[in-house]
Design a protein around this motif. Structure first.
Motif, PDB file in Angstrom:
ATOM      1  N   GLU A  36       0.829  -1.210   0.000  1.00  0.00           N
ATOM      2  CA  GLU A  36       0.000   0.000   0.000  1.00  0.00           C
ATOM      3  C   GLU A  36       0.863   1.260   0.000  1.00  0.00           C
ATOM      4  O   GLU A  36       0.564   2.234  -0.679  1.00  0.00           O
ATOM      5  CB  GLU A  36      -0.923  -0.002   1.215  1.00  0.00           C
ATOM      6  N   THR A  37       1.949   1.230   0.745  1.00  0.00           N
ATOM      7  CA  THR A  37       2.856   2.375   0.780  1.00  0.00           C
ATOM      8  C   THR A  37       3.495   2.597  -0.582  1.00  0.00           C
ATOM      9  O   THR A  37       3.594   3.738  -1.054  1.00  0.00           O
ATOM     10  CB  THR A  37       3.948   2.167   1.850  1.00  0.00           C
ATOM     11  N   SER A  38       3.899   1.532  -1.233  1.00  0.00           N
ATOM     12  CA  SER A  38       4.477   1.637  -2.568  1.00  0.00           C
ATOM     13  C   SER A  38       3.479   2.251  -3.538  1.00  0.00           C
ATOM     14  O   SER A  38       3.826   3.145  -4.318  1.00  0.00           O
ATOM     15  CB  SER A  38       4.905   0.256  -3.057  1.00  0.00           C
ATOM     16  N   CYS A  39       2.242   1.798  -3.482  1.00  0.00           N
ATOM     17  CA  CYS A  39       1.201   2.346  -4.353  1.00  0.00           C
ATOM     18  C   CYS A  39       0.991   3.833  -4.079  1.00  0.00           C
ATOM     19  O   CYS A  39       0.879   4.633  -4.999  1.00  0.00           O
ATOM     20  CB  CYS A  39      -0.097   1.576  -4.158  1.00  0.00           C
ATOM     21  N   MET A  40       0.979   4.197  -2.811  1.00  0.00           N
ATOM     22  CA  MET A  40       0.797   5.600  -2.434  1.00  0.00           C
ATOM     23  C   MET A  40       1.931   6.457  -2.993  1.00  0.00           C
ATOM     24  O   MET A  40       1.692   7.524  -3.546  1.00  0.00           O
ATOM     25  CB  MET A  40       0.756   5.713  -0.912  1.00  0.00           C
ATOM     26  N   LEU A  41       3.160   5.975  -2.867  1.00  0.00           N
ATOM     27  CA  LEU A  41       4.304   6.744  -3.348  1.00  0.00           C
ATOM     28  C   LEU A  41       4.296   6.885  -4.868  1.00  0.00           C
ATOM     29  O   LEU A  41       4.767   7.879  -5.410  1.00  0.00           O
ATOM     30  CB  LEU A  41       5.612   6.101  -2.889  1.00  0.00           C
ATOM     31  N   LYS A  42       3.748   5.906  -5.561  1.00  0.00           N
ATOM     32  CA  LYS A  42       3.702   5.951  -7.021  1.00  0.00           C
ATOM     33  C   LYS A  42       2.555   6.802  -7.562  1.00  0.00           C
ATOM     34  O   LYS A  42       2.654   7.351  -8.651  1.00  0.00           O
ATOM     35  CB  LYS A  42       3.561   4.532  -7.587  1.00  0.00           C
ATOM     36  N   THR A  43       1.463   6.905  -6.817  1.00  0.00           N
ATOM     37  CA  THR A  43       0.266   7.558  -7.361  1.00  0.00           C
ATOM     38  C   THR A  43      -0.074   8.907  -6.733  1.00  0.00           C
ATOM     39  O   THR A  43      -0.841   9.669  -7.316  1.00  0.00           O
ATOM     40  CB  THR A  43      -0.959   6.633  -7.231  1.00  0.00           C
ATOM     41  N   ALA A  44       0.448   9.216  -5.567  1.00  0.00           N
ATOM     42  CA  ALA A  44       0.112  10.479  -4.892  1.00  0.00           C
ATOM     43  C   ALA A  44       0.683  11.666  -5.666  1.00  0.00           C
ATOM     44  O   ALA A  44       1.720  11.566  -6.318  1.00  0.00           O
ATOM     45  CB  ALA A  44       0.649  10.475  -3.464  1.00  0.00           C
ATOM     46  N   THR A  45      -0.024  12.773  -5.567  1.00  0.00           N
ATOM     47  CA  THR A  45       0.418  14.028  -6.181  1.00  0.00           C
ATOM     48  C   THR A  45       0.371  15.131  -5.127  1.00  0.00           C
ATOM     49  O   THR A  45      -0.043  14.911  -3.993  1.00  0.00           O
ATOM     50  CB  THR A  45      -0.492  14.431  -7.359  1.00  0.00           C
ATOM     51  N   ASP A  46       0.725  16.327  -5.541  1.00  0.00           N
ATOM     52  CA  ASP A  46       0.655  17.459  -4.617  1.00  0.00           C
ATOM     53  C   ASP A  46      -0.784  17.858  -4.310  1.00  0.00           C
ATOM     54  O   ASP A  46      -1.027  18.690  -3.454  1.00  0.00           O
ATOM     55  CB  ASP A  46       1.438  18.652  -5.164  1.00  0.00           C
ATOM     56  N   LYS A  47      -1.733  17.248  -4.974  1.00  0.00           N
ATOM     57  CA  LYS A  47      -3.147  17.508  -4.698  1.00  0.00           C
ATOM     58  C   LYS A  47      -3.789  16.385  -3.886  1.00  0.00           C
ATOM     59  O   LYS A  47      -4.975  16.398  -3.622  1.00  0.00           O
ATOM     60  CB  LYS A  47      -3.897  17.706  -6.006  1.00  0.00           C
ATOM     61  N   SER A  48      -2.990  15.403  -3.466  1.00  0.00           N
ATOM     62  CA  SER A  48      -3.491  14.240  -2.725  1.00  0.00           C
ATOM     63  C   SER A  48      -3.604  14.525  -1.235  1.00  0.00           C
ATOM     64  O   SER A  48      -2.840  15.320  -0.680  1.00  0.00           O
ATOM     65  CB  SER A  48      -2.557  13.048  -2.910  1.00  0.00           C
ATOM     66  N   LEU A  49      -4.539  13.854  -0.615  1.00  0.00           N
ATOM     67  CA  LEU A  49      -4.610  13.766   0.835  1.00  0.00           C
ATOM     68  C   LEU A  49      -4.149  12.359   1.177  1.00  0.00           C
ATOM     69  O   LEU A  49      -4.767  11.375   0.778  1.00  0.00           O
ATOM     70  CB  LEU A  49      -6.035  13.990   1.348  1.00  0.00           C
ATOM     71  N   VAL A  50      -3.045  12.249   1.899  1.00  0.00           N
ATOM     72  CA  VAL A  50      -2.478  10.954   2.258  1.00  0.00           C
ATOM     73  C   VAL A  50      -2.689  10.737   3.748  1.00  0.00           C
ATOM     74  O   VAL A  50      -2.304  11.578   4.564  1.00  0.00           O
ATOM     75  CB  VAL A  50      -0.970  10.911   1.917  1.00  0.00           C
ATOM     76  N   LEU A  51      -3.306   9.626   4.093  1.00  0.00           N
ATOM     77  CA  LEU A  51      -3.539   9.262   5.484  1.00  0.00           C
ATOM     78  C   LEU A  51      -2.722   8.014   5.788  1.00  0.00           C
ATOM     79  O   LEU A  51      -2.889   6.983   5.126  1.00  0.00           O
ATOM     80  CB  LEU A  51      -5.021   8.979   5.735  1.00  0.00           C
ATOM     81  N   ILE A  52      -1.855   8.104   6.770  1.00  0.00           N
ATOM     82  CA  ILE A  52      -1.003   6.979   7.137  1.00  0.00           C
ATOM     83  C   ILE A  52      -1.198   6.704   8.620  1.00  0.00           C
ATOM     84  O   ILE A  52      -1.078   7.597   9.452  1.00  0.00           O
ATOM     85  CB  ILE A  52       0.482   7.284   6.854  1.00  0.00           C
ATOM     86  N   ASP A  53      -1.489   5.453   8.927  1.00  0.00           N
ATOM     87  CA  ASP A  53      -1.690   5.052  10.317  1.00  0.00           C
ATOM     88  C   ASP A  53      -0.709   3.937  10.660  1.00  0.00           C
ATOM     89  O   ASP A  53      -0.788   2.847  10.098  1.00  0.00           O
ATOM     90  CB  ASP A  53      -3.124   4.587  10.521  1.00  0.00           C
ATOM     91  N   GLU A  54       0.213   4.239  11.543  1.00  0.00           N
ATOM     92  CA  GLU A  54       1.153   3.252  12.074  1.00  0.00           C
ATOM     93  C   GLU A  54       1.992   2.563  11.001  1.00  0.00           C
ATOM     94  O   GLU A  54       2.101   1.343  10.973  1.00  0.00           O
ATOM     95  CB  GLU A  54       0.414   2.226  12.932  1.00  0.00           C
ATOM     96  N   LEU A  55       2.584   3.332  10.120  1.00  0.00           N
ATOM     97  CA  LEU A  55       3.515   2.794   9.133  1.00  0.00           C
ATOM     98  C   LEU A  55       4.693   2.158   9.866  1.00  0.00           C
ATOM     99  O   LEU A  55       5.255   2.748  10.776  1.00  0.00           O
ATOM    100  CB  LEU A  55       4.023   3.916   8.227  1.00  0.00           C
ATOM    101  N   GLY A  56       5.031   0.956   9.513  1.00  0.00           N
ATOM    102  CA  GLY A  56       6.148   0.270  10.139  1.00  0.00           C
ATOM    103  C   GLY A  56       5.772  -0.562  11.341  1.00  0.00           C
ATOM    104  O   GLY A  56       6.634  -1.150  11.979  1.00  0.00           O
ATOM    105  N   ARG A  57       4.474  -0.642  11.643  1.00  0.00           N
ATOM    106  CA  ARG A  57       4.080  -1.484  12.766  1.00  0.00           C
ATOM    107  C   ARG A  57       4.452  -2.931  12.445  1.00  0.00           C
ATOM    108  O   ARG A  57       4.476  -3.338  11.297  1.00  0.00           O
ATOM    109  CB  ARG A  57       2.589  -1.342  13.061  1.00  0.00           C
ATOM    110  N   GLY A  58       4.741  -3.672  13.454  1.00  0.00           N
ATOM    111  CA  GLY A  58       5.127  -5.059  13.256  1.00  0.00           C
ATOM    112  C   GLY A  58       6.601  -5.238  12.936  1.00  0.00           C
ATOM    113  O   GLY A  58       7.061  -6.352  12.715  1.00  0.00           O
TER     114      GLY A  58
END
Length: 85
Positions: A3-25
């Motif tokens: 999901e993080t990879s997809c976000m990094l590939k598709t997000a733009t400066d007009k995106s709202l990115v919500l990340i919850d506990e990246l790196g958990r586990g």
């Protein structure tokens, strides 16, 4: 991380990115490193509006080191058996 990879590939400066506990586990050190690196990359290269929830307290340093980054938090208290946010 898919999901993080997809976000990094598709997000733009007009995106709202919500990340919850990246790196958990992961181990604390590795999770913190991933969270910092991904956040810094997004801020520097993609520039979306991002809300990032994390348990890595070290991430709060980002607001001191990177212009435009702000720390926000919520708190609560119980008063007369009422939860106040």
């Amino acid at each position: 991380m898919v999901e993080t990879s997809c976000m990094l590939k598709t997000a733009t400066d007009k995106s709202l990115v919500l990340i919850d506990e990246l790196g958990r586990g992961t181990s604390t050190h590795e999770g913190y490193g991933m969270a910092w690196g991904i956040s810094q990359y997004m801020h520097t290269h993609i520039k979306p509006y991002c809300l990032f929830a994390t348990h890595f307290h070290e991430m709060t340093r980002m607001a001191d080191e990177i212009p435009g980054v702000k720390n926000m938090f919520t708190s609560c208290k119980i008063s007369d058996s009422e939860l106040i946010l």
